[in-house]
Design a protein around this motif. Structure first.
Motif, PDB file in Angstrom:
ATOM      1  N   UNK A  62      34.531  33.401 -10.173  1.00 60.39           N
ATOM      2  CA  UNK A  62      32.934  33.625  -9.959  1.00 60.39           C
ATOM      3  C   UNK A  62      32.471  33.310 -11.524  1.00 60.39           C
ATOM      4  N   UNK A  63      33.378  33.365 -12.402  1.00 65.75           N
ATOM      5  CA  UNK A  63      32.781  32.904 -13.949  1.00 65.75           C
ATOM      6  C   UNK A  63      32.751  31.496 -14.001  1.00 65.75           C
ATOM      7  N   UNK A  64      33.340  30.607 -13.196  1.00 72.69           N
ATOM      8  CA  UNK A  64      33.123  29.209 -13.236  1.00 72.69           C
ATOM      9  C   UNK A  64      32.008  28.547 -12.419  1.00 72.69           C
ATOM     10  N   UNK A  65      31.333  29.430 -11.740  1.00 69.90           N
ATOM     11  CA  UNK A  65      30.267  29.016 -10.632  1.00 69.90           C
ATOM     12  C   UNK A  65      29.313  28.334 -11.516  1.00 69.90           C
ATOM     13  N   UNK A  66      28.677  28.987 -12.556  1.00 71.20           N
ATOM     14  CA  UNK A  66      27.723  28.204 -13.237  1.00 71.20           C
ATOM     15  C   UNK A  66      28.071  26.871 -13.901  1.00 71.20           C
ATOM     16  N   UNK A  67      29.100  26.902 -14.370  1.00 72.02           N
ATOM     17  CA  UNK A  67      29.589  25.609 -14.860  1.00 72.02           C
ATOM     18  C   UNK A  67      29.522  24.403 -13.906  1.00 72.02           C
ATOM     19  N   UNK A  68      30.014  24.889 -12.750  1.00 70.66           N
ATOM     20  CA  UNK A  68      30.285  23.804 -11.751  1.00 70.66           C
ATOM     21  C   UNK A  68      28.777  23.379 -11.309  1.00 70.66           C
ATOM     22  N   UNK A  69      27.763  24.243 -11.125  1.00 70.93           N
ATOM     23  CA  UNK A  69      26.444  24.216 -10.872  1.00 70.93           C
ATOM     24  C   UNK A  69      25.842  23.038 -11.844  1.00 70.93           C
ATOM     25  N   UNK A  70      26.141  23.429 -13.116  1.00 72.84           N
ATOM     26  CA  UNK A  70      25.504  22.446 -14.426  1.00 72.84           C
ATOM     27  C   UNK A  70      26.016  21.321 -14.143  1.00 72.84           C
ATOM     28  N   UNK A  71      27.555  20.853 -13.846  1.00 70.72           N
ATOM     29  CA  UNK A  71      28.107  19.794 -13.657  1.00 70.72           C
ATOM     30  C   UNK A  71      27.560  18.885 -12.467  1.00 70.72           C
ATOM     31  N   UNK A  72      27.216  19.521 -11.418  1.00 75.07           N
ATOM     32  CA  UNK A  72      26.616  19.189 -10.446  1.00 75.07           C
ATOM     33  C   UNK A  72      25.252  18.510 -10.547  1.00 75.07           C
ATOM     34  N   UNK A  73      24.638  19.456 -11.422  1.00 74.62           N
ATOM     35  CA  UNK A  73      23.315  18.884 -11.690  1.00 74.62           C
ATOM     36  C   UNK A  73      23.140  17.542 -12.551  1.00 74.62           C
ATOM     37  N   UNK A  74      24.256  17.722 -13.526  1.00 70.54           N
ATOM     38  CA  UNK A  74      24.339  16.326 -14.365  1.00 70.54           C
ATOM     39  C   UNK A  74      24.701  15.103 -13.703  1.00 70.54           C
ATOM     40  N   UNK A  75      25.327  15.492 -12.430  1.00 70.27           N
ATOM     41  CA  UNK A  75      25.712  14.158 -11.653  1.00 70.27           C
ATOM     42  C   UNK A  75      24.692  14.010 -10.457  1.00 70.27           C
ATOM     43  N   UNK A  76      23.519  14.515 -10.786  1.00 68.55           N
ATOM     44  CA  UNK A  76      22.549  14.296  -9.609  1.00 68.55           C
ATOM     45  C   UNK A  76      22.758  14.776  -8.232  1.00 68.55           C
ATOM     46  N   UNK A  77      23.544  15.901  -8.114  1.00 70.16           N
ATOM     47  CA  UNK A  77      23.902  16.478  -6.970  1.00 70.16           C
ATOM     48  C   UNK A  77      23.856  18.209  -7.037  1.00 70.16           C
ATOM     49  N   UNK A  78      22.635  18.315  -7.749  1.00 66.32           N
ATOM     50  CA  UNK A  78      22.573  19.873  -7.794  1.00 66.32           C
ATOM     51  C   UNK A  78      21.987  20.604  -6.700  1.00 66.32           C
ATOM     52  N   UNK A  79      21.711  19.892  -5.601  1.00 64.67           N
ATOM     53  CA  UNK A  79      21.241  20.392  -4.447  1.00 64.67           C
ATOM     54  C   UNK A  79      22.478  20.967  -3.620  1.00 64.67           C
ATOM     55  N   UNK A  80      23.714  20.707  -3.830  1.00 61.41           N
ATOM     56  CA  UNK A  80      24.887  21.209  -3.158  1.00 61.41           C
ATOM     57  C   UNK A  80      25.094  22.816  -3.370  1.00 61.41           C
ATOM     58  N   UNK A  81      25.263  23.619  -2.448  1.00 63.40           N
ATOM     59  CA  UNK A  81      25.222  25.113  -2.815  1.00 63.40           C
ATOM     60  C   UNK A  81      26.826  25.200  -3.350  1.00 63.40           C
ATOM     61  N   UNK A  82      26.577  26.060  -4.240  1.00 67.57           N
ATOM     62  CA  UNK A  82      27.944  26.768  -4.697  1.00 67.57           C
ATOM     63  C   UNK A  82      28.104  28.154  -4.784  1.00 67.57           C
ATOM     64  N   UNK A  83      28.989  28.812  -4.422  1.00 72.59           N
ATOM     65  CA  UNK A  83      29.220  30.074  -4.174  1.00 72.59           C
ATOM     66  C   UNK A  83      30.690  30.304  -4.943  1.00 72.59           C
ATOM     67  N   UNK A  84      30.571  31.868  -5.171  1.00 77.03           N
ATOM     68  CA  UNK A  84      31.979  32.242  -6.140  1.00 77.03           C
ATOM     69  C   UNK A  84      32.509  33.422  -5.452  1.00 77.03           C
TER      70      UNK A  84
END
Length: 817
Positions: A62-84
């Protein structure tokens, strides 16, 4: 093929990455709807999600969820849901995809496996631990016969080969094993292998855990269990054969004698693709076999002596459906400890075996039961690993103490030469402990003192040990021997220089003996002091009349543990307890432990009235010794019936008078002389043991490596009642024995040993006495240079002997603990 939706679990692992490669090259065939990963590489998770656009990304950490969301946002895919969390991974598995590829490593993949099956998805299973830990649960969860498709290359090969016949036509399944990184090695060669070596698989590109499991063959052991559940095949009809080339991935033998094998280059993308598209095949998944060039495929029997993992797994599977979960969890802990350099390679499977021996399985298999089995396995394995690690540290400490003790013994040996030589006026130019490059030195007066790199001996350089040419008869023969003698004399002349009056060769013969015998005598004194310290200072262990513990049952012949239904031991039946002290038997006062055991052994089946002291009070107990058959000392083939009590006595140290140490020194000295006298025979058997022609005897002679190992064994051994005092006493006795051996070996009358120089001094005395009797001039000193050819020969023999002992101590060590 109609496009299939895919949920990919373990997307950043080896299986997951290769699965995405297959999917990328067959975009029209698959639609990724969910990705799940551990979270250790957020950037890669985001990259995969951005490329596949799933409906859900699950991150176990779960501690890695925000890092994945930030990386997705940087890749232009911030709309993909990420759960931990693991619940999110289970949700990804149960999302309802056509195919769920479970590439998670470890038994944590069991719940996602059950979720996928519960959702009705086809399960492409690369997580073998799901079946190992919960095979009964998984097979109960199946909704249709073809719902689970194996992704392991071996089981995929079996599934493909099984298409060639019906279930009733199958005789046995044959799993192939590459042999891993250490195929062909012996157990001795595996004693010191490293994690880096274990990760060098010769054929496959896999994750680190699977690769290490391949090195131990635990991976194959897990696959045997997996094959049992996948194909409903009894364990006795599942075999393993070593196939180093990894081309034939497994075989099915049919009842008519036919064997169908699946062959392909070692590439996991093939079974992954088949798992995703089963029962159809995809085009151009891997390179094709090149049938235009000659190839060699070999098959070898499994070496279960060196690699016992499969045997241990079969025993676990036979014990219960939960024992394999214990096997797997204990192995995960042991592999992690090995990877962290906290457990030797060979102890991985041994740790698993010991954990299994301590596990009692419940009658019902459930998720909770699996969790409890794994928790037990992990905690027990961790405790055993911690014990082994502390044992390794103690062993290292014991070896260090022995090395220091050896160096001190060598240093004192050389002082035994140095002190009298200086007393008699001999010039001593060097005093060194060890051989090889100088580590440290300092000069005091005319003598250089120091340490050399290898503590395998030492020396003092006494100027003029070899008389110069002017003091002895000239050499009248040539050849290598003559040249060697002349060279020794020239070197002596150069060394003596202007100090001829202080040269060793001028000493009276009896002074020479004092100087040369001083070293070995010092070792004898050290041995006597150490024996005295042990027997008079620490004491000698002796059994007392106090009960340390009772034995629960009368063990049947050949048994090592009590089983249900075994007869209770007489001690337990009589009510004896730890701490009780025997006072009398049938009115006879007992003075020592031997009095009791002799009385009991003579009365099998006869009632004995005992008086014991318990908490300061005297108690009357009645005990009837059980009857046991033992070998009669009068004849190896005869037996006799004796009475059996069933207790362990408390052992206490009893100090002996000071002269007992001297007497023990004399006794052990005689034994040591006997061993040295048999040295040629001993070395013959050691050499045979080193090349595997016979077992090495526990009483075998040892070299410096063996002595170090013995010290490690003594300090690291664990057992009931073993104390620090026991370890210290054993180390001191080992060091005392080493000094006795140094004494006896050094007085052998052969140069370059001290005994050779003592013998030459005695010969000088005999020559001098004979000359006096005949009124002749004093004879020339003994020409030590003439003994140089013999000295070189002896030195060569000593080197050869040392090499044989070192090699034998490594590959066939004597275990003294």
């Amino acid at each position: 093929m109609t496009p299939r939706t895919v949920s990919l679990l373990g997307s950043t692992g080896s299986i997951g990455v290769q699965a995405l490669d297959v999917i990328a090259r067959h975009r029209d065939a698959f639609d990724v709807v969910a990705l799940a990963a551990g979270g250790s590489d957020p950037a890669r998770v985001a990259e995969q999600a951005a490329a596949t656009r799933p409906r859900l990304v699950a991150v176990a950490n779960s501690d890695a969820v925000q890092a994945v969301r930030d990386a997705l946002a940087s890749a232009g895919a911030g709309d993909i849901p990420v759960e931990g969390g693991m619940d999110a991974v289970v949700a990804a598995a149960g999302i309802g995809a056509d195919v769920v590829l479970n590439g998670i490593t470890g038994s944590v993949g069991l719940r996602p496996t059950l979720a996928a099956l519960g959702a009705g998805s086809t399960l492409a299973l690369a997580n073998k631990e799901s079946l190992v830990a919960g095979g009964a649960l998984v097979t109960r969860a199946l909704q249709r016969p073809d719902q689970m498709v194996p992704v392991d290359s071996e089981h995929s090969a079996l599934a493909q080969s099984l298409r060639s016949g019906t279930t009733g036509e199958v005789k046995r399944l044959v799993l192939t094993a590459s042999g891993g990184a250490f195929r062909g090695k012996t157990r001795a060669e595996l004693a010191d292998v490293t994690p880096e070596q274990a990760l060098k698989h010769p054929n496959w590109d896999m994750g680190p855990v699977v690769t290490m499991n391949s090195a131990t063959l635990v991976n194959k052991a897990l696959e045997v269990i997996e094959a049992h559940w996948l194909f409903d095949m009894p364990y006795e009809r599942i075999d393993v054969v070593v196939h180093p080339q990894s081309i034939v991935h497994s075989m099915v033998e049919f009842v008519d004698g036919a064997t169908i094998a699946q062959a392909s280059p070692p590439d996991m993308r093939l079974p992954i693709a088949l798992g995703l598209s089963w029962p159809e095949r995809l085009d151009d998944v891997t390179p094709y076999m090149d049938w235009t060039r000659a190839q060699e495929w070999t098959f070898e029997p499994l070496d279960e002596q060196t690699f016992p993992a499969i045997s241990v797994a079969r025993e676990a599977a036979a014990a219960s459906d939960l024992h394999p979960a214990v096997f797997n969890a204990a192995n995960e802990q042991a592999v992690a400890a090995f990877a962290a350099d906290r457990l030797p390679f060979l102890e991985i499977v041994e740790t698993v075996r010991r954990v299994l021996e301590q596990y009692d399985a419940p009658s019902e298999v459930s998720l909770d039961a699996v969790d409890h089995a794994e928790a037990f396995a992990r905690s027990t394995a961790d405790a055993l690993i911690a014990l082994a690690y502390s044992g390794a540290m103690l062993a290292a400490l014991g070896i260090a103490v022995m090395v220091v003790g050896l160096m001190v013994s060598i240093a004192l040996h050389e002082i035994g030469h140095l002190a009298p030589a200086k007393k008699f006026g001999v010039k001593v130019s060097e005093y060194f402990v060890g051989f090889g490059p100088t580590v440290w030195s300092t000069k005091r007066g005319e003598t250089e003192y120091g340490l050399k790199a290898f503590p395998l001996g030492g020396y003092v350089r006494l100027v003029g040990m070899v008389p110069p040419a002017r003091a002895v008869k000239p050499v009248t023969f040539g050849g290598w021997a003559g040249n060697l003698i002349r060279d020794a004399r020239e070197a002596a002349e150069e060394e003596i220089g202007d100090d001829d009056a202080r040269a060793f060769y001028h000493l009276a013969w009896w002074r020479k003996i004092i100087v040369m015998a001083g070293g070995p005598v010092m070792n004898l004194i050290i041995a006597a002091v150490l024996f005295t310290v042990v027997v008079s200072g620490i004491g000698v262990p002796a059994q007392t009349l106090t009960v340390r513990d009772t034995i629960a049952c009368v063990l049947p012949s050949g048994a090592t543990e009590c089983a249900p239904g075994d007869q209770a031991s007489p001690a337990v039946a009589a009510g004896l307890q730890p701490g009780d002290t025997f006072v009398s038997a049938d009115g006879r006062e007992l003075g020592e432990w031997g009095d009791l055991t002799s009385y009991v052994s003579e009365r099998p089946g006869q009632s004995i009235d005992l008086v014991v002291e318990r908490d300061g009070e005297l108690l009357n107990l009645t005990l009837t010794p059980a009857s046991r058959e033992v070998t009669d000392p009068a004849g190896a083939s005869a037996t006799q019936t004796i009475g059996y009590l069933g207790v362990y006595s408390l052992v206490e140290y009893q100090r002996q008078p000071w002269w007992q140490g001297v007497l023990d020194t004399g006794s052990y000295l005689g034994q040591t002389v006997g061993v040295v006298a048999q040295l040629p025979s001993q070395l013959y058997h050691v050499a045979r043991a080193a090349i595997g022609l016979e077992e090495r005897s526990e009483s075998s002679v040892m070299g410096i490596v063996g002595i170090g190992r013995a010290a490690g064994d003594v300090t690291s051994v664990e057992g009931p009642g073993i104390t620090l005092t026991d370890r210290v006493a054993q180390l001191l006795l080992l060091l005392a024995g080493l000094n006795l051996a140094l004494f006896v070996f050094n007085v052998i009358p052969l140069v370059p040993l001290d005994g050779g120089h003592v013998a030459s001094a005695l010969w000088q005395g005999i020559k001098n006495g004979w000359a006096r009797v005949r009124n002749l001039p004093r004879p020339a000193p003994v020409d030590v240079a003439r003994m140089m050819p013999v000295a070189y020969g002896v030195f060569g023999i000593l080197i050869l002997m040392s090499l044989v002992l070192v090699y034998a101590d490594v590959v066939a060590p004597v275990r003294v603990a």
